[in-house]
Design a protein around this motif. Structure first.
Motif, short mmCIF file in Angstrom:
data_model
loop_
_atom_site.label_atom_id
_atom_site.label_comp_id
_atom_site.label_asym_id
_atom_site.label_seq_id
_atom_site.Cartn_x
_atom_site.Cartn_y
_atom_site.Cartn_z
N LYS A 111 75.95 41.70 19.67
CA LYS A 111 76.52 40.53 20.32
C LYS A 111 78.05 40.62 20.31
O LYS A 111 78.70 40.33 21.31
N GLN A 112 78.62 41.05 19.18
CA GLN A 112 80.07 41.17 19.09
C GLN A 112 80.59 42.26 20.04
O GLN A 112 81.62 42.08 20.70
N GLU A 113 79.88 43.37 20.11
CA GLU A 113 80.28 44.44 21.02
C GLU A 113 80.20 43.97 22.48
O GLU A 113 81.09 44.27 23.28
N THR A 114 79.16 43.25 22.82
CA THR A 114 79.02 42.71 24.18
C THR A 114 80.14 41.71 24.46
O THR A 114 80.74 41.74 25.54
N HIS A 115 80.43 40.87 23.50
CA HIS A 115 81.51 39.90 23.65
C HIS A 115 82.83 40.62 23.94
O HIS A 115 83.57 40.24 24.86
N GLU A 116 83.11 41.66 23.19
CA GLU A 116 84.35 42.44 23.39
C GLU A 116 84.38 43.10 24.77
O GLU A 116 85.42 43.12 25.42
N ARG A 117 83.23 43.60 25.23
CA ARG A 117 83.17 44.20 26.57
C ARG A 117 83.47 43.16 27.64
O ARG A 117 84.20 43.43 28.61
N ILE A 118 82.92 41.97 27.48
CA ILE A 118 83.17 40.90 28.45
C ILE A 118 84.65 40.55 28.47
O ILE A 118 85.27 40.45 29.54
#
Length: 193
Positions: A8-15
């Protein structure tokens, strides 16, 4: 942190990273959340698992874009005023708004942005003015507030005009003319001290 929390944190950073780039390319109002989430590979509904609102995304992405500008400045590639002006008013910078200066890319959007975004932008303008003032030729500690304001305003304005016109020759001339003017102004300031 568990596996799903890490994801979730990695996805958040990608967004956030993609939004920072797209906002500089398209402006704050030019990017739809649906298109951003599609580009990241998620549904529009997934947005709210990461952000309370669009304003929160704007603030976080703006902070990321501004920090990117700070990192580039700290990298030392623009250690002198002359190098800073040459890099800022280059065709490469003009043609790369998504990775370029967030101040220049978003100047027209910030007057309509939320309070948090405007506060972040204002802080970055202050940092940029300070960096420019430090780079201007000086033999005393009187500071260069007026010169820094003129230089930043001229660079941001010239970059915006160069990006806006549809004539490549005129675009290049705008960049070159303002660059020459600022470098002559700096040289003149150095001899006056």
């Amino acid at each position: 942190m568990g596996h799903s929390q890490t994801q979730k944190q990695e996805t958040h950073e990608r967004i956030v990273q993609l939004a920072a780039q797209r906002f500089r390319e398209l402006g704050l109002e030019g990017l739809s959340i649906a298109n951003l989430m599609k580009e990241v590979g998620l549904t529009h509904g997934g947005f709210y698992k990461h952000f309370e609102s669009r304003d929160h995304l704007v603030a976080e992405a703006l902070a990321t874009a501004l920090e990117s500008s700070n990192s580039q400045a700290r990298a030392g590639k623009t250690a002198t005023f002359q190098a800073l002006v040459a890099a800022y008013l280059s065709k490469r910078h003009r043609d790369s708004p998504g990775t370029g200066c967030a101040i220049g890319a978003l100047v027209n959007d910030m007057g309509r942005a939320g309070e948090e975004a405007r506060a972040l932008y204002t802080a970055q303008v202050r940092k940029s003015l300070s960096r420019i003032g430090q780079r201007l030729s000086a033999t005393d500690d009187s500071g260069h507030d007026a010169e820094a304001i003129v230089a930043l305003s001229a660079m941001v304005g010239a970059l915006g005009l160069a990006r806006a016109v549809d004539d490549p020759a005129l675009s290049g001339k705008i960049l070159a003319t303002v660059q020459d003017y600022l470098l002559a102004l700096d040289a003149s300031s150095a001899t006056d001290d």
